[in-house]
Design a protein around this motif. Sequence first.
Motif, PDB file in Angstrom:
ATOM      1  N   THR A  58       0.836  -1.202   0.000  1.00  0.00           N
ATOM      2  CA  THR A  58       0.000   0.000   0.000  1.00  0.00           C
ATOM      3  C   THR A  58       0.871   1.253   0.000  1.00  0.00           C
ATOM      4  O   THR A  58       2.033   1.230   0.429  1.00  0.00           O
ATOM      5  CB  THR A  58      -0.924   0.039   1.229  1.00  0.00           C
ATOM      6  OG1 THR A  58      -0.117   0.186   2.413  1.00  0.00           O
ATOM      7  CG2 THR A  58      -1.768  -1.225   1.332  1.00  0.00           C
ATOM      8  N   ALA A  59       0.291   2.357  -0.453  1.00  0.00           N
ATOM      9  CA  ALA A  59       0.993   3.639  -0.432  1.00  0.00           C
ATOM     10  C   ALA A  59       1.336   4.037   1.000  1.00  0.00           C
ATOM     11  O   ALA A  59       2.406   4.595   1.263  1.00  0.00           O
ATOM     12  CB  ALA A  59       0.128   4.711  -1.097  1.00  0.00           C
ATOM     13  N   GLU A  60       0.439   3.715   1.942  1.00  0.00           N
ATOM     14  CA  GLU A  60       0.673   4.056   3.345  1.00  0.00           C
ATOM     15  C   GLU A  60       1.909   3.337   3.893  1.00  0.00           C
ATOM     16  O   GLU A  60       2.707   3.923   4.635  1.00  0.00           O
ATOM     17  CB  GLU A  60      -0.557   3.717   4.189  1.00  0.00           C
ATOM     18  CG  GLU A  60      -1.783   4.571   3.926  1.00  0.00           C
ATOM     19  CD  GLU A  60      -2.553   4.169   2.668  1.00  0.00           C
ATOM     20  OE1 GLU A  60      -3.466   4.929   2.270  1.00  0.00           O
ATOM     21  OE2 GLU A  60      -2.251   3.103   2.067  1.00  0.00           O
ATOM     22  N   ASN A 121      -4.452  10.935  -2.725  1.00  0.00           N
ATOM     23  CA  ASN A 121      -3.913   9.579  -2.866  1.00  0.00           C
ATOM     24  C   ASN A 121      -2.395   9.560  -3.023  1.00  0.00           C
ATOM     25  O   ASN A 121      -1.805   8.499  -3.215  1.00  0.00           O
ATOM     26  CB  ASN A 121      -4.554   8.874  -4.073  1.00  0.00           C
ATOM     27  CG  ASN A 121      -6.015   8.536  -3.820  1.00  0.00           C
ATOM     28  OD1 ASN A 121      -6.393   8.237  -2.694  1.00  0.00           O
ATOM     29  ND2 ASN A 121      -6.821   8.597  -4.869  1.00  0.00           N
ATOM     30  N   ASP A 122      -1.778  10.731  -2.973  1.00  0.00           N
ATOM     31  CA  ASP A 122      -0.332  10.838  -3.132  1.00  0.00           C
ATOM     32  C   ASP A 122       0.341  11.190  -1.808  1.00  0.00           C
ATOM     33  O   ASP A 122      -0.267  11.838  -0.942  1.00  0.00           O
ATOM     34  CB  ASP A 122       0.029  11.933  -4.149  1.00  0.00           C
ATOM     35  CG  ASP A 122      -0.522  11.656  -5.528  1.00  0.00           C
ATOM     36  OD1 ASP A 122      -0.818  10.482  -5.825  1.00  0.00           O
ATOM     37  OD2 ASP A 122      -0.656  12.614  -6.308  1.00  0.00           O
ATOM     38  N   GLN A 154       2.292   7.012  -5.058  1.00  0.00           N
ATOM     39  CA  GLN A 154       0.932   7.110  -5.584  1.00  0.00           C
ATOM     40  C   GLN A 154       0.189   5.805  -5.356  1.00  0.00           C
ATOM     41  O   GLN A 154       0.673   4.727  -5.721  1.00  0.00           O
ATOM     42  CB  GLN A 154       0.956   7.441  -7.077  1.00  0.00           C
ATOM     43  CG  GLN A 154       1.570   8.799  -7.369  1.00  0.00           C
ATOM     44  CD  GLN A 154       1.549   9.134  -8.849  1.00  0.00           C
ATOM     45  OE1 GLN A 154       1.894   8.310  -9.688  1.00  0.00           O
ATOM     46  NE2 GLN A 154       1.156  10.351  -9.182  1.00  0.00           N
ATOM     47  N   SER A 155      -0.981   5.910  -4.758  1.00  0.00           N
ATOM     48  CA  SER A 155      -1.823   4.736  -4.579  1.00  0.00           C
ATOM     49  C   SER A 155      -2.424   4.348  -5.916  1.00  0.00           C
ATOM     50  O   SER A 155      -2.913   5.190  -6.664  1.00  0.00           O
ATOM     51  CB  SER A 155      -2.936   5.047  -3.574  1.00  0.00           C
ATOM     52  OG  SER A 155      -3.797   3.944  -3.441  1.00  0.00           O
ATOM     53  N   SER A 156      -2.359   3.049  -6.240  1.00  0.00           N
ATOM     54  CA  SER A 156      -2.900   2.594  -7.533  1.00  0.00           C
ATOM     55  C   SER A 156      -3.916   1.473  -7.339  1.00  0.00           C
ATOM     56  O   SER A 156      -4.204   0.723  -8.253  1.00  0.00           O
ATOM     57  CB  SER A 156      -1.748   2.121  -8.435  1.00  0.00           C
ATOM     58  OG  SER A 156      -0.967   1.135  -7.787  1.00  0.00           O
ATOM     59  N   GLU A 158      -6.321  -0.846  -3.951  1.00  0.00           N
ATOM     60  CA  GLU A 158      -6.506  -1.116  -2.529  1.00  0.00           C
ATOM     61  C   GLU A 158      -5.221  -1.610  -1.872  1.00  0.00           C
ATOM     62  O   GLU A 158      -4.931  -1.297  -0.725  1.00  0.00           O
ATOM     63  CB  GLU A 158      -7.623  -2.163  -2.343  1.00  0.00           C
ATOM     64  CG  GLU A 158      -8.024  -2.384  -0.903  1.00  0.00           C
ATOM     65  CD  GLU A 158      -9.197  -3.337  -0.786  1.00  0.00           C
ATOM     66  OE1 GLU A 158      -9.276  -4.024   0.252  1.00  0.00           O
ATOM     67  OE2 GLU A 158     -10.027  -3.388  -1.709  1.00  0.00           O
ATOM     68  N   ASN A 159      -4.429  -2.375  -2.611  1.00  0.00           N
ATOM     69  CA  ASN A 159      -3.212  -2.937  -2.027  1.00  0.00           C
ATOM     70  C   ASN A 159      -2.030  -2.817  -2.983  1.00  0.00           C
ATOM     71  O   ASN A 159      -1.158  -3.687  -3.030  1.00  0.00           O
ATOM     72  CB  ASN A 159      -3.437  -4.413  -1.640  1.00  0.00           C
ATOM     73  CG  ASN A 159      -2.363  -4.937  -0.712  1.00  0.00           C
ATOM     74  OD1 ASN A 159      -1.926  -4.233   0.192  1.00  0.00           O
ATOM     75  ND2 ASN A 159      -1.922  -6.168  -0.938  1.00  0.00           N
ATOM     76  N   SER A 161       0.680   0.190  -5.243  1.00  0.00           N
ATOM     77  CA  SER A 161       1.160   1.564  -5.293  1.00  0.00           C
ATOM     78  C   SER A 161       2.323   1.680  -6.275  1.00  0.00           C
ATOM     79  O   SER A 161       2.880   0.686  -6.730  1.00  0.00           O
ATOM     80  CB  SER A 161       1.613   2.020  -3.899  1.00  0.00           C
ATOM     81  OG  SER A 161       2.566   1.117  -3.368  1.00  0.00           O
TER      82      SER A 161
END
Length: 263
Positions: A58-60, A121-122, A154-156, A158-159, A161
């Motif tokens: 994930t992005a997080e 989302n970034d 960048q999130s791309s 649900e799981n 990036s």
Amino acid sequence: MPVQIPDDTDFTSFKEQCENHEGWTARYNKGSVTVWCRDEECKTIQKLKMRIVCKDVTAETLYDVLHDTSYRKKWDSNMIDTHDIGRLTVNADVGYYSWKCPSPLKNRDFVTMRSWLPLGNDYLIINYSVKHPQYPPKKDYVRAVSLLTGYLIQSSGENSSTLYYLTQVDPKGSLPKWVVNRASQFVAPKAMKKIYKACQKYPEWKRKHNPNLKPWIYPEQNTLPCINVSDLVLQRADSLENIDESRLTEDKQAQRHSDDEET
């Protein structure tokens, strides 16, 4: 020159540099990793841009890994030392980082002001070199200069990036051509894959190491001493000593040993 903490315009400009490939030359493109180079007018400045697609991160998680200096000591084998020096604002601090250069080059170190910003989302993290009165250049290191270095996450999904890493650095020395070629063809792709692997292992590691401590997200957890921005000045490359390493040949035996340690 006075130091200025980045504002929204600076973050937006950095994001555009990551996403716009005009004027960049792709030097490596295999699997999920791409590396671009850009020749600046000044040949001493190395400018690289990298991208890796992380299908199961994930992005997080990427954002946490890039902030967590305690975890960095676990996965960054090129790092000699890193630590935070002090905080400027809730999303800006000053830190020290030193790293191993390929033998027989001298090792480099940096003192940088880092700033970060979640943006929809970034997630963005950028830094540039500053002078701190308590961190002058060291005898055994070459003090290099980050003109602009950072990450765009960048999130791309649900799981999943995508991570961009852009670095514009003056290494303070005339480097041999094999160093520049090796950086784009080997070191950079390996570094991106190493971050990816570190992200895959991070959630389990973090559960056992202060799982709720994330001062980059929760500024009230930050215990660093406060630094006044007026105590810092911009680190200009021309104020540092240049060394000529252009005639040094690659220590292939040492490099093979380093590669073996990381596989």
